[in-house]
Every structure is written in C-alpha cells, then in structure tokens.
Design a protein around this motif. Structure first.
Motif, PDB file in Angstrom:
ATOM      1  N   MET A   1      27.295  42.142  45.610  1.00  0.00           N
ATOM      2  CA  MET A   1      27.863  41.933  44.279  1.00  0.00           C
ATOM      3  C   MET A   1      26.815  42.005  43.173  1.00  0.00           C
ATOM      4  SD  MET A   1      28.672  37.828  44.507  1.00  0.00           S
ATOM      5  CE  MET A   1      29.198  37.703  42.815  1.00  0.00           C
ATOM      6  N   VAL A   2      25.539  41.661  43.478  1.00  0.00           N
ATOM      7  CA  VAL A   2      24.502  41.682  42.439  1.00  0.00           C
ATOM      8  C   VAL A   2      23.601  42.914  42.544  1.00  0.00           C
ATOM      9  CG1 VAL A   2      24.517  39.166  42.302  1.00  0.00           C
ATOM     10  CG2 VAL A   2      22.854  40.306  43.776  1.00  0.00           C
ATOM     11  N   LEU A   3      23.931  43.830  43.454  1.00  0.00           N
ATOM     12  CA  LEU A   3      23.151  45.058  43.563  1.00  0.00           C
ATOM     13  C   LEU A   3      23.627  46.076  42.527  1.00  0.00           C
ATOM     14  CD1 LEU A   3      22.980  45.429  47.454  1.00  0.00           C
ATOM     15  CD2 LEU A   3      21.417  44.199  45.925  1.00  0.00           C
ATOM     16  N   SER A   4      22.802  47.089  42.294  1.00  0.00           N
ATOM     17  CA  SER A   4      23.090  48.075  41.240  1.00  0.00           C
ATOM     18  C   SER A   4      24.356  48.873  41.537  1.00  0.00           C
ATOM     19  CB  SER A   4      21.912  49.046  41.098  1.00  0.00           C
ATOM     20  OG  SER A   4      20.703  48.350  40.904  1.00  0.00           O
ATOM     21  N   GLU A   5      25.157  49.064  40.515  1.00  0.00           N
ATOM     22  CA  GLU A   5      26.389  49.844  40.672  1.00  0.00           C
ATOM     23  C   GLU A   5      26.076  51.278  41.098  1.00  0.00           C
ATOM     24  OE1 GLU A   5      29.978  48.807  37.977  1.00  0.00           O
ATOM     25  OE2 GLU A   5      28.191  48.536  36.704  1.00  0.00           O
ATOM     26  N   GLU A   6      24.989  51.839  40.565  1.00  0.00           N
ATOM     27  CA  GLU A   6      24.660  53.228  40.883  1.00  0.00           C
ATOM     28  C   GLU A   6      24.324  53.410  42.360  1.00  0.00           C
ATOM     29  OE1 GLU A   6      20.861  54.667  39.363  1.00  0.00           O
ATOM     30  OE2 GLU A   6      20.332  52.584  38.864  1.00  0.00           O
ATOM     31  N   ASN A   7      23.967  52.306  43.038  1.00  0.00           N
ATOM     32  CA  ASN A   7      23.640  52.380  44.462  1.00  0.00           C
ATOM     33  C   ASN A   7      24.753  51.837  45.355  1.00  0.00           C
ATOM     34  OD1 ASN A   7      21.061  53.442  43.893  1.00  0.00           O
ATOM     35  ND2 ASN A   7      20.254  51.385  43.526  1.00  0.00           N
ATOM     36  N   GLY A   8      25.916  51.591  44.758  1.00  0.00           N
ATOM     37  CA  GLY A   8      27.060  51.129  45.541  1.00  0.00           C
ATOM     38  C   GLY A   8      27.342  49.652  45.436  1.00  0.00           C
ATOM     39  N   GLY A   9      26.520  48.914  44.674  1.00  0.00           N
ATOM     40  CA  GLY A   9      26.723  47.478  44.523  1.00  0.00           C
ATOM     41  C   GLY A   9      27.723  47.140  43.441  1.00  0.00           C
ATOM     42  N   GLY A  10      27.882  45.837  43.208  1.00  0.00           N
ATOM     43  CA  GLY A  10      28.877  45.383  42.240  1.00  0.00           C
ATOM     44  C   GLY A  10      28.362  45.248  40.828  1.00  0.00           C
ATOM     45  N   GLY A  11      27.031  45.237  40.635  1.00  0.00           N
ATOM     46  CA  GLY A  11      26.466  45.163  39.292  1.00  0.00           C
ATOM     47  C   GLY A  11      26.699  43.846  38.591  1.00  0.00           C
ATOM     48  N   ARG A  12      26.975  42.777  39.340  1.00  0.00           N
ATOM     49  CA  ARG A  12      27.221  41.476  38.725  1.00  0.00           C
ATOM     50  C   ARG A  12      25.893  40.768  38.417  1.00  0.00           C
ATOM     51  NH1 ARG A  12      32.296  41.154  37.112  1.00  0.00           N
ATOM     52  NH2 ARG A  12      32.049  38.872  37.086  1.00  0.00           N
ATOM     53  N   PRO A  13      25.879  39.861  37.445  1.00  0.00           N
ATOM     54  CA  PRO A  13      24.653  39.096  37.159  1.00  0.00           C
ATOM     55  C   PRO A  13      24.241  38.268  38.370  1.00  0.00           C
ATOM     56  CG  PRO A  13      26.258  38.859  35.387  1.00  0.00           C
ATOM     57  CD  PRO A  13      26.976  39.541  36.508  1.00  0.00           C
ATOM     58  N   MET A  14      22.951  38.069  38.530  1.00  0.00           N
ATOM     59  CA  MET A  14      22.448  37.328  39.687  1.00  0.00           C
ATOM     60  C   MET A  14      22.987  35.913  39.751  1.00  0.00           C
ATOM     61  SD  MET A  14      18.654  38.172  40.945  1.00  0.00           S
ATOM     62  CE  MET A  14      17.817  37.475  39.527  1.00  0.00           C
ATOM     63  N   ILE A  15      23.208  35.289  38.590  1.00  0.00           N
ATOM     64  CA  ILE A  15      23.685  33.916  38.591  1.00  0.00           C
ATOM     65  C   ILE A  15      25.051  33.817  39.271  1.00  0.00           C
ATOM     66  CG2 ILE A  15      24.654  34.177  36.269  1.00  0.00           C
ATOM     67  CD1 ILE A  15      23.269  30.938  37.921  1.00  0.00           C
ATOM     68  N   GLU A  16      25.872  34.838  39.134  1.00  0.00           N
ATOM     69  CA  GLU A  16      27.186  34.799  39.795  1.00  0.00           C
ATOM     70  C   GLU A  16      27.028  34.873  41.307  1.00  0.00           C
ATOM     71  OE1 GLU A  16      30.261  37.293  38.271  1.00  0.00           O
ATOM     72  OE2 GLU A  16      29.758  36.893  36.166  1.00  0.00           O
ATOM     73  N   GLY A  17      26.072  35.663  41.768  1.00  0.00           N
ATOM     74  CA  GLY A  17      25.823  35.729  43.202  1.00  0.00           C
ATOM     75  C   GLY A  17      25.304  34.408  43.739  1.00  0.00           C
ATOM     76  N   ILE A  18      24.434  33.744  42.974  1.00  0.00           N
ATOM     77  CA  ILE A  18      23.900  32.444  43.373  1.00  0.00           C
ATOM     78  C   ILE A  18      25.009  31.402  43.415  1.00  0.00           C
ATOM     79  CG2 ILE A  18      22.472  30.526  42.528  1.00  0.00           C
ATOM     80  CD1 ILE A  18      20.817  32.612  43.959  1.00  0.00           C
ATOM     81  N   LEU A  19      25.879  31.416  42.423  1.00  0.00           N
ATOM     82  CA  LEU A  19      26.987  30.459  42.381  1.00  0.00           C
ATOM     83  C   LEU A  19      27.918  30.656  43.569  1.00  0.00           C
ATOM     84  CD1 LEU A  19      27.783  30.633  38.565  1.00  0.00           C
ATOM     85  CD2 LEU A  19      26.871  28.648  39.785  1.00  0.00           C
ATOM     86  N   ALA A  20      28.211  31.918  43.870  1.00  0.00           N
ATOM     87  CA  ALA A  20      29.094  32.210  44.999  1.00  0.00           C
ATOM     88  C   ALA A  20      28.448  31.755  46.311  1.00  0.00           C
ATOM     89  CB  ALA A  20      29.410  33.699  45.052  1.00  0.00           C
ATOM     90  N   MET A  21      27.171  32.035  46.480  1.00  0.00           N
ATOM     91  CA  MET A  21      26.498  31.671  47.724  1.00  0.00           C
ATOM     92  C   MET A  21      26.399  30.151  47.869  1.00  0.00           C
ATOM     93  SD  MET A  21      23.015  33.173  49.339  1.00  0.00           S
ATOM     94  CE  MET A  21      21.980  32.796  47.934  1.00  0.00           C
ATOM     95  N   GLU A  22      26.168  29.459  46.788  1.00  0.00           N
ATOM     96  CA  GLU A  22      26.101  27.998  46.836  1.00  0.00           C
ATOM     97  C   GLU A  22      27.422  27.405  47.338  1.00  0.00           C
ATOM     98  OE1 GLU A  22      26.223  24.384  43.618  1.00  0.00           O
ATOM     99  OE2 GLU A  22      25.012  26.134  43.084  1.00  0.00           O
ATOM    100  N   GLN A  23      28.536  27.889  46.794  1.00  0.00           N
ATOM    101  CA  GLN A  23      29.836  27.343  47.175  1.00  0.00           C
ATOM    102  C   GLN A  23      30.218  27.701  48.609  1.00  0.00           C
ATOM    103  OE1 GLN A  23      31.447  25.130  45.493  1.00  0.00           O
ATOM    104  NE2 GLN A  23      30.078  25.241  43.742  1.00  0.00           N
ATOM    105  N   ILE A  24      29.895  28.906  49.027  1.00  0.00           N
ATOM    106  CA  ILE A  24      30.204  29.313  50.398  1.00  0.00           C
ATOM    107  C   ILE A  24      29.346  28.540  51.387  1.00  0.00           C
ATOM    108  CG2 ILE A  24      30.054  31.252  52.020  1.00  0.00           C
ATOM    109  CD1 ILE A  24      30.924  33.019  49.563  1.00  0.00           C
ATOM    110  N   THR A  25      28.058  28.356  51.067  1.00  0.00           N
ATOM    111  CA  THR A  25      27.172  27.568  51.921  1.00  0.00           C
ATOM    112  C   THR A  25      27.646  26.128  52.006  1.00  0.00           C
ATOM    113  OG1 THR A  25      25.303  28.988  51.337  1.00  0.00           O
ATOM    114  CG2 THR A  25      24.783  26.834  52.278  1.00  0.00           C
ATOM    115  N   ARG A  26      28.162  25.605  50.942  1.00  0.00           N
ATOM    116  CA  ARG A  26      28.702  24.237  50.899  1.00  0.00           C
ATOM    117  C   ARG A  26      29.786  24.035  51.954  1.00  0.00           C
ATOM    118  NH1 ARG A  26      31.784  22.109  45.430  1.00  0.00           N
ATOM    119  NH2 ARG A  26      32.428  20.025  46.176  1.00  0.00           N
ATOM    120  N   ILE A  27      30.557  25.069  52.216  1.00  0.00           N
ATOM    121  CA  ILE A  27      31.645  24.989  53.198  1.00  0.00           C
ATOM    122  C   ILE A  27      31.201  25.476  54.564  1.00  0.00           C
ATOM    123  CG2 ILE A  27      33.987  25.752  53.741  1.00  0.00           C
ATOM    124  CD1 ILE A  27      33.719  23.846  51.292  1.00  0.00           C
TER     125      ILE A  27
END
Length: 387
Positions: free
Chosen positions: A52-78
C-alpha cells in the motif's frame, strides 16, 4: 501543530482494525506451530494492504507511509503474525527494491509477486562475524560476464523457509557494500533447515556457493540507500511493538475490571492504578515517536535520529508493558492458556532485530554531537623510524 490523525488516517486505522477482528482474530496466536499464514496474506492482498505504501508506478498503492504504519499497528494488535506480513510487503527489503532497483521490469515483477499474497521476501544481512558491525560482512560479489558471482554465508534470515525472494547484502570488488536480489532455487543458493527464535518465528542459515546473479538483479551499490530504507524498516519494527503492547494493555484493562481479590476488583488497588498509568504513558510516548518519524519522512525515508528514537522507546516500552501485563495476570499470564506469555516473548526480539538498542543509542549520540563515532579501536600509530 496538530497531533490528531486526519480523517483519512482515522479511516485507515479503523478499517484495518475491523478487518483484523473480523478475519484474523479467530486464529490469532495459533500460528507459532504452523508454517505461515498464507490465507491471511491473501486477505490482506484482496483489501489492498500489501504494498500500500509502495510506488504506484511499480505496482504499489502509493499511500502515505503513516497509513501503512497505522494499518500494521492495528493488525498486529489483533494478530502479530499477520502484522509481519504487512511489514514484509511494505517496509522491509521490498522497499529497497521499490526505491533503489534500476531494472523496472524486474522490480515490478518482484513487487507484484510479493503484494499478491502468494510470495514473500526475506532479508539476508547478518553473518556469523557481522551482526551490529554490518560493514564487517564477508559475502562477496565478484563481477563475471554480465553479472556477479556471490560467495558467502548468512544467518538469522527470518522466514527464509517460506520466502521466494531475498535481499542479500554483499561487498563488491570496489569495497562498497550493496545488495542483490536472489530467488529461491538459483544454482548454488542453499537454504538450511528452519530454526526457531524464542518467539517461535522461523529463521534459516543461507549459503552462497558461487551463485551467479545477473547485473539487473543488483538492488543498490550504495550503502547509504540501504541504511535509508533500514530507517523505515525500524519504524515498522517500532510500530509492531506498539501493536503488541496495545494487545497486552487491552487485555489488562478488561481483566482488572473483572478479577477480584480480597473482595475488591483489581483496579481498586492503588498499585494497579499506578501500573495502568505507567503502561499507558509509555505506550503513548512510543506511539507518537513512531508517528513523528513516519510523518516527517512523507513518502521517502525516515531521519536516522527520529527512527532510532522511535525504535529505542518502542523496544523498551513493549518489554515493560508486556511484563507488567503478565505480572497483573499472575499465573494465568504465565500459563499457555492466554497469549500474554507469547506477547512477552514476541516483544523481546525487536530490541535485537533491525539494529540493537545499543547501536541506536550510538546513532542518537552521533546525531546530537554532529560527529561520526567509530566503535572500532584506533589503529596503532607508527613509531618514529618505522617504515
């Protein structure tokens, strides 16, 4: 200065939490004796959380890194094991591939394979004689024809038993340290039997017996780029510490309102109240140090000082919080009936992986002093008259 999450960030955090509770909670803490949660990887891929935070031109989602960190924190929590998948597909070696690899076709092929949820990538950095002193590594890359011959040995390569791709750190003939991409099955590339960390996670020894790697498999020839990507990986390490600590704290907060001793609920005892306050204080301090490092990095790489501070605080915090949680639960916490003992074991390893606490403190001191501080002994000075 606004410390609140944006509406988009709040939405991502909530989305990840709801996905994790709905899809991963039922089998959380059951993966220690299993191979790898591939079914969870595919679910993450279906919901756009891999790459999700990798470059769109390389096939990623182009999302800001903070969103990836937030998602990983919540998933790790569970489910901490599933949080590892988010890390591997967003913040680990795959980020070096995204930022540094020159061959665009191969880069996209690797990224698409990893974010599909069908493959993963492992880092091969540590050697028997090169741990914190990574610049002592002895794995070599010798130019031959249109590629390089890799010779050497690596240890403690996490998830190597299931990985398809490997980022291998090596020393080129000009003395510079860089990394190359290897794929499972290459001639001369041998993967040892899986071993287990204290947490139950697998790692393997890797040996390279004249493995030929084409030149387009070079990820980077620049050690500074490797360390820049490593700063981001450290933020991922710290974020999972926050997730694991939050998982322990969630359970404690509920338990002290249910458990009675001496005819009173645990939360009525001042000693428990103080424990709760200190656990939460340290959890929040670590969380916001991680967020600062990631937000200031934007879409690039975190500053060494900020990523090191976040890692130090989060690594020590998770040990404190999980230890206090286990203590409050008493024998129940120490037993295998509840995941407290696992959370304790799991949190401990992050203070070693991704750069030890001692090395991070040295980095912070170097930043404060504005000096490069070598840990190596001074070379003997020549005496007058010596050749």
């Amino acid at each position: 200065m606004d410390f609140r999450l944006s509406p988009e960030e709040e939405a991502m955090s909530q989305f990840a939490y709801e996905l994790a509770t709905g899809k991963f909670a039922a089998n959380a803490f059951t993966w220690e004796e299993k191979e790898y949660p591939w079914e969870n990887a595919r679910i993450l891929a279906e919901h756009g959380l891999l790459g999700m935070v990798l470059s769109e031109e390389n096939g990623g989602g182009g999302r800001p890194m903070i969103e990836g960190i937030l998602a990983m924190e919540q998933i790790t929590r569970i489910c901490p094991h599933t949080g590892d998948i988010v890390q591997a597909a967003n913040f680990g070696p795959i980020r070096s591939v995204d930022l540094s690899m020159e061959d665009k076709k191969l880069k996209r092929e690797v990224i698409e394979a990893v974010i599909s949820g069908e493959h993963t990538i492992s880092q091969a950095m540590t050697e028997p004689e090169a741990g914190s002193a990574v610049t002592d590594l002895r794995t070599t890359a010798v130019e031959k024809g249109d590629g390089f011959v890799i010779r050497g040995r690596k240890v403690f390569s996490g998830h190597a038993d299931v990985s398809t791709y490997f980022q291998v750190y090596c020393r080129f003939e000009d003395g510079k340290i860089g990394s190359v991409l290897m794929k499972r099955g290459m001639d001369g590339f041998n993967i040892g039997l899986p071993q287990k960390y204290m947490s139950g996670a697998h790692y393997c020894e890797l040996t390279f017996d004249d493995v030929f790697v084409p030149k387009n498999h070079v990820i980077t020839h620049d050690f500074r780029k490797l360390m820049g990507a490593m700063n981001v990986e450290r933020c991922g390490n710290a974020s999972r510490c926050v997730g694991v600590a939050q998982a322990a704290f969630d359970r404690v907060l509920q338990y002290v309102q249910e458990r009675k001793q001496f005819g009173r609920y645990l939360y009525e005892f001042q000693g428990i109240q103080w424990k709760l306050a200190d656990m939460y204080r340290r959890l929040e301090a670590a969380r916001w140090l991680v967020y600062r490092a990631v937000v200031n990095a934007g879409m690039g790489v975190s500053a060494p000082m900020e990523s090191s501070l976040a890692k130090i605080e989060a690594n020590e915090m998770v040990q404190y919080v999980t230890n206090e949680a286990l203590q409050i639960f008493g024998a129940y916490g120490y037993s295998k009936e509840l995941p407290l003992e696992y959370l304790y074991r799991r949190g401990r390893g992050w203070a070693i992986g991704g750069g030890t606490l001692e090395m991070q403190r040295t980095r912070v001191a170097a930043s404060l002093l504005g000096k490069k501080i070598s840990q190596r002994p001074e070379k003997p000075r020549r005496q007058q008259g010596e050749e």
